[in-house]
Every structure is written in C-alpha cells, then in structure tokens.
Design an enzyme around this catalytic site. Sequence first.
Site, PDB file in Angstrom:
ATOM      1  N   GLU A 310       0.825  -1.211   0.000  1.00  0.00           N
ATOM      2  CA  GLU A 310       0.000   0.000   0.000  1.00  0.00           C
ATOM      3  C   GLU A 310       0.865   1.269   0.000  1.00  0.00           C
ATOM      4  O   GLU A 310       0.621   2.208   0.744  1.00  0.00           O
ATOM      5  CB  GLU A 310      -0.950   0.003   1.199  1.00  0.00           C
ATOM      6  CG  GLU A 310      -1.905  -1.176   1.185  1.00  0.00           C
ATOM      7  CD  GLU A 310      -2.955  -1.119   2.279  1.00  0.00           C
ATOM      8  OE1 GLU A 310      -4.115  -1.421   1.988  1.00  0.00           O
ATOM      9  OE2 GLU A 310      -2.613  -0.792   3.431  1.00  0.00           O
ATOM     10  N   ASP A 384      -8.096  -9.284   3.551  1.00  0.00           N
ATOM     11  CA  ASP A 384      -7.905  -8.174   4.478  1.00  0.00           C
ATOM     12  C   ASP A 384      -8.961  -8.108   5.573  1.00  0.00           C
ATOM     13  O   ASP A 384      -9.871  -7.282   5.490  1.00  0.00           O
ATOM     14  CB  ASP A 384      -7.902  -6.856   3.677  1.00  0.00           C
ATOM     15  CG  ASP A 384      -7.283  -5.717   4.459  1.00  0.00           C
ATOM     16  OD1 ASP A 384      -6.936  -5.934   5.620  1.00  0.00           O
ATOM     17  OD2 ASP A 384      -7.137  -4.625   3.889  1.00  0.00           O
ATOM     18  N   GLU A 412     -12.795  -2.676  11.671  1.00  0.00           N
ATOM     19  CA  GLU A 412     -12.783  -1.888  10.434  1.00  0.00           C
ATOM     20  C   GLU A 412     -13.831  -2.375   9.439  1.00  0.00           C
ATOM     21  O   GLU A 412     -14.498  -1.580   8.791  1.00  0.00           O
ATOM     22  CB  GLU A 412     -11.378  -1.965   9.808  1.00  0.00           C
ATOM     23  CG  GLU A 412     -11.294  -1.333   8.438  1.00  0.00           C
ATOM     24  CD  GLU A 412      -9.909  -1.461   7.803  1.00  0.00           C
ATOM     25  OE1 GLU A 412      -8.996  -2.025   8.437  1.00  0.00           O
ATOM     26  OE2 GLU A 412      -9.742  -0.984   6.671  1.00  0.00           O
TER      27      GLU A 412
HETATM   28  C1  BDP Z   1      -6.124  -2.447   5.766  1.00  0.00           C
HETATM   29  C2  BDP Z   1      -6.473  -1.098   6.319  1.00  0.00           C
HETATM   30  C3  BDP Z   1      -5.325  -0.138   6.254  1.00  0.00           C
HETATM   31  C4  BDP Z   1      -4.086  -0.772   6.863  1.00  0.00           C
HETATM   32  C5  BDP Z   1      -3.806  -2.086   6.185  1.00  0.00           C
HETATM   33  C6  BDP Z   1      -2.642  -2.842   6.823  1.00  0.00           C
HETATM   34  O1  BDP Z   1      -7.565  -0.586   5.578  1.00  0.00           O
HETATM   35  O2  BDP Z   1      -5.704   1.034   6.943  1.00  0.00           O
HETATM   36  O3  BDP Z   1      -2.988   0.069   6.764  1.00  0.00           O
HETATM   37  O4  BDP Z   1      -4.922  -2.917   6.295  1.00  0.00           O
HETATM   38  O5  BDP Z   1      -2.920  -3.808   7.506  1.00  0.00           O
HETATM   39  O6  BDP Z   1      -7.125  -3.321   6.161  1.00  0.00           O
HETATM   40  O7  BDP Z   1      -1.498  -2.478   6.642  1.00  0.00           O
END
Ligand code: BDP
Length: 719
Positions: A310, A384, A412
Amino acid sequence: MTTRLNAWILLAVLAMAVWLTPPSARAEDGYDLWLRYRPLAEPAARAATPLAARIVVEGDGETLRLARAELSRGIAGLLERTPELSSDLADGALVLGPASAPRIAALDLPVADLGPEGYLIRSARIDGRAVTVITANSEVGVLYGSFEWLRRLQLGEPLTELDVRAAPKVKLRVLNHWDNLDRTVERGYSGQSIWDWHTLPGYTQTRYVDYARANASLGINGTVLNNVNTNALSLTAPYIEKAAALADVFRPYGIKVYLSARFSAPIEIGGLPTADPLDPAVAAWWKAKTDEIYAAIPDFGGFLVKANSEGQPGPQDYDRTHADGANMLADAVAPHGGVVMWRAFVYSAEDTTDRAKQAYAEFVPLDGRFRDNVIVQVKNGAIDFQPREPFHPLFGAMPETPLMMEFQITKEYLGFATHLAYLGTMYEETLQSDTHRPTAGTSVARIVDGTAENHTLTGMAGVANIGTDRNWSGSHFDQANWYVLGRMAWDPDTRAEPVARDWARRTFTPDPRFVEPVVAMMMGSREAVVDYMTPLGLHHQMATGHHYGPGPWVADLDRPEWNPAYYNKADAAGIGFDRTASGSDAIAQYAPAVAARYGDLETVDERDLLWFHHVGWDHRMASGRPLWDELVLTYDRGVAKVGDMRRSWATLVPYVDSRRFDEVSQFLAIQEQEAKWWRDASVAYFRTFADRPLPAGAAEPEHDLDYYKALSFPFAPGN
Ligand code: BDP
C-alpha cells in the site's frame, strides 16, 4: 460551621442513597473493563472465602509489589475487607513469590515446566499453616497467577484445594496500535490515541497503568506503539524518550514496547541517499539507531515492519527481497535479544492477477532465508480482515520460517464500534482450520504455537481497538474482543464460548439470567454481520476509503482490486470470484486436500462459496433454493438476527446498570438500521444483474439503488 455540617450530612445521605440504590440503577462507564471488583453479591461466595485475610510476599521486586497491590485492590472490592500485609504466615494467607524464595522452594513444587511466564497456584501447608501459594519462575508469572486467583474469586469459583498450573503456548502476545503521532488512530473507533505524545515523557497518566493491568491480566506481553503506516519521526530521539517513558510504566507488568519502523527512515531522518538494505551505510545506520533505542529501553522488543505494501517503502524499492530487508533489521536487534516482526500483508502496486495470491507468491520462495529472530506476521486471511475469510494459505506453507498470526480487534470491516460482533468465533474458526500441512489434522493453531514445525519463536498480534473513550474500546461489547484476543494468544486452542461467558460474568454480572442470553447473543453476533454484509463468501463490499457501509457497485477506482465490484464479479450469469483453476487458481496455494475441498462445488462450504466460485444465479443450494433466493434470504437472516439481539438485550434491563444498558441499547438500534441498509443496498444492486423477482416473503428495498449510491460520508471515522 453549620453549613459545613449540613453539607456533610447531605453527603452522607447521598452516599446512603447510592448505597441503597440497586446495582442495576447505578451508572457505570465501563472503565474498569473485566477487572471490575464490585462487592460479590452471593453470600455463599463470600463464605467460601475465609481466605486471603493476609498477604505474605516472599521477595521485594516491583512486580511482586504490583501483584500484591492488585490482590489487595481486588479483595477490598470483592470482599469488602482489606487484607493485612505481613511476613508472618497465618491460616488462609496468600503467599506470593518466585519458586526460588526459600519458604516456597522448601515446598519443592513442580515448576520446572512452567517456563518463564507460567504460574502455579497451589493450596499448601507451610510451617503448619494452610495457605495458598501463587508462584512461578519469574515475578511476572506470579503476577499472572495473581490475576487468575482474582478471576476465580470474582466468579465465585472454589478457592480451596487449588492446584492450577498454566503457561502460555505462544511467546509474543502483542497488541498492534495503529496510532499516529498526531493522536489519530487508523481504523480506530474509540476516540484518540491513548498515547499522549505531547505530554510524554514528563507526564505518565494512570490510564497507562490501567492499560498495563488489563493487558497483564490477559497475559499480553508486548505492545507496538505506532501505526504500521508509520512516520520516521517515531525513531527520532524525542520520540524514543517518550516511548521509553511508556516502557518504564509497562515493564513491571511484563509488557515490552516495540516500534513500527519505516523502511526509508535512513533517508528521512538519517540523511542517507538510500535505504537499500544491502548498503553497508544503511545497515550501520540501523545498527546505531537500534543501539540508541536500547540505551533508552534496555528491554525493547524490536521492530514491526510493513514494507512494499500500500505504498509503504521497502526493500523491493532497491530490487531486494523481504528477507534482505528483514535480515538487515534483525542483525541490528539481535545483539540485544530483539526480534523483527515482518508483515506478509503485501499489497503492491503491480499485481493484477488476484490480490489474494500475492503474499504467498512473494513469501513462500523466501522460506528458510530469514534470520532466527525474524517472525513473519500473517493476517488471518489472504485479503484483508473481512467478516469471514478462509484461513491464509501461508499457514503451513513456510515450514522453515516462524509465522505469527495477525488478527484485527478493531472492527474496520465489521461495522466499527456500533455493531455488536464478538470476534472470538472468527478467531477460533481460523485457528481451528486444518491446513493439511504437512499432514491432515494440522490446524492453524499448531502453526501459530510452533508445535507443527518446531519453532520456539511464536506469536499472535491483535490490531488494537483501544482509544481515549472512557470505555476504552468504543463500545462495551468491544472490550470482549480485546479480552478474547489475549486469551487466544495465550493458548490458541482456547474456545470462544467459555471466554465469552467468562467475560460477560466479569464485566457485567455472573447472574445466569443475564449471562446465558448474552453469551448466545455474542456467539451468534459475528455470523449476523457476515449475513447482512457479505453472505455466502462475498467480501470487500464496503464503501471506499473509510469502509463504512455498503459499496458493492463501486467500480471506478484506479486499480481493479480497489473496487468492491472486482470482488463480487456480479454479472448477468452469476456472482462470485472464481479462484479455481478456471479462474485465478488461488486455491492452488492450499494443500491439495484443502484445494480439492474448496475447489469443488459439491464440497465447498456454502459460507465460502462466492469466495472461490463464480456461480450462476440459479445454482441449487443445499436448501434446495436457487442462489439468488438464498442470497437475499441470507441478508434477511442477518438483519433478523440483529433484531433478535436487540429484543434479547431489552429483557436484560434488571441486570445491568442504567448507563451501560442504554449505551448498548442505542448501539443495537443503530446496528439494526445499518444492517437493513446493508441488506437493502446490496439487494438493490445485485438484482440489477440477477434480474429475478425477490423470493417469496422478502421485502422490497426501502429505496432505489441510486439513493444508496448517492450516500456519502466524508467524515466517517478511522480513515
Ligand atoms: C487495511 C487497512 C489499512 C491498513 C492495512 C494494513 O484498511 O488502513 O494500513 O490494512 O494492515 O485493512 O497495513
């Protein structure tokens, strides 16, 4: 004078009034968590404990002092008497101390296999006195044993003829705080970050101590203070000093501090031109930085790293591997006994096949190439933190590398703090999944506790749901998710149901008229969320960015796999993501027996159907109904379950204090509305493809699809 006297009389009358008010009417704010030491209601429970009138501490360490203080506090609250402190033994005394303390050593208790953190609680005789000994090989073990003794007292369990032994099966039992330096919390729904960086290191609030008490009561022994999407400033001298102040508070509770490390920190705060892990200057910078941290925090736990995911920097920016990056950091912390927790949640910019396959594809080739003090941290599922995911195919696929579990405690993707969803069932489902690696019967729990592959470095992390809210977790029931994470980290074979019962009894009341319906609510709650959000294996249908509410129609984001439509793949023919050989073939990442089960429409569990298969709208389900009807009715079932929870809770008013009762009631009302929103919006969207009538009895969505698409929530929390 008279006014003052009057004031005193008034105060006394008020105090009497409070005292005489039934507990159900007294407001509580949830701050005490499960360490709620209110007078035991049952006279029987009190009579059964003529014990503990005296506490004898064998030793003078700080942790022993804290164990004694906790016991005093608990006994004073639960039994309404203050235990005396003495070094003289007496009948009924609680004797605390390490097994090496002379009077305990003389008992020759079997402590060898308790390890460094286990404990033994034993009814014994010392010098002719009948006492209860709480002992361990370390002071922290004694603290854990003290919490366990208090739990038993709190629940009215027998406290005589005790012979209780327990030791954690997992070594690193850690919370991951996704907390930023500006006190926002990524995916946090319970206020600001509890770390008040601005007033640290000078001011250490009592909340830090209570945080440590709560964690120690569960056996949690580590905390990563900062977000995985981290700021290199966390590693600068002022912030190291602040982290050290927290470490000083946590140390006597057996809790180590860890930091998320930004891979590009050598450039950002070190002034180097590169962060290439194979560049000697970069390695030297990390070594010096690590030494600096250890000078301030001698028992610093180590680093957590999110790299090349990301948009975060990482070794791949220099054509190096995750192993190159992890090993460079591992070499820096190794002389100090530290570890590196390297995340396998890699979600890179390039992959266009199937996001679910990425972690396995990148990490399996690196098996055996990590240093001994590296542990790879793997999310429970390959996408996720969805309401339901099949277990991550990496578990069992890297036998030469320790893998630790990462669960999300903060919700989340499960409705934030307003939706009641007990995650114990979800954690248990993953931990008890059979990986078939190397052989059938090897559960994920066996990988996590190291027994299947002979690893001693083991771990479980939970992404924390803790913030500045008075009740810590944003909702009263979300405290249970922190609680169950701790319990399952201690022993991954722990079952969700007894933990729910334990938690409800401690947090509210042991009255079975309350406990039984509440445990039933909790045990069904996560499945309700699955049903009204992402039934039958659907996933990632949440709105963009904040993930609040439904967004199955979203299809216009830059990258395909950012879009919910990419995951549901709804079209005129059917719905679902084909991960079989005819599709992305992600199932090939599982052991053959697992892949065969998931890959066959006859054997795949219907709860995972659309995760692995694209299925026609008329596909016949086990119920005999066509898929479309089943889908709609499953959404309906989810909404109905929330209604059931709400009605069930409404009957419990006599057993709960008014404030907590009302707060839970209001949240359940929100949850019911939002469950219906999820159902209506999803049905309104998917029917445009299914092009079939709703099954008999199913209600029309309240609004048309455009209405749902137009909803926008620019300030939804946690983003
Ligand atoms: C996702 C979240 C994000 C996190 C990412 C992670 O939306 O905010 O940074 O995981 O685990 O689920 O790095």
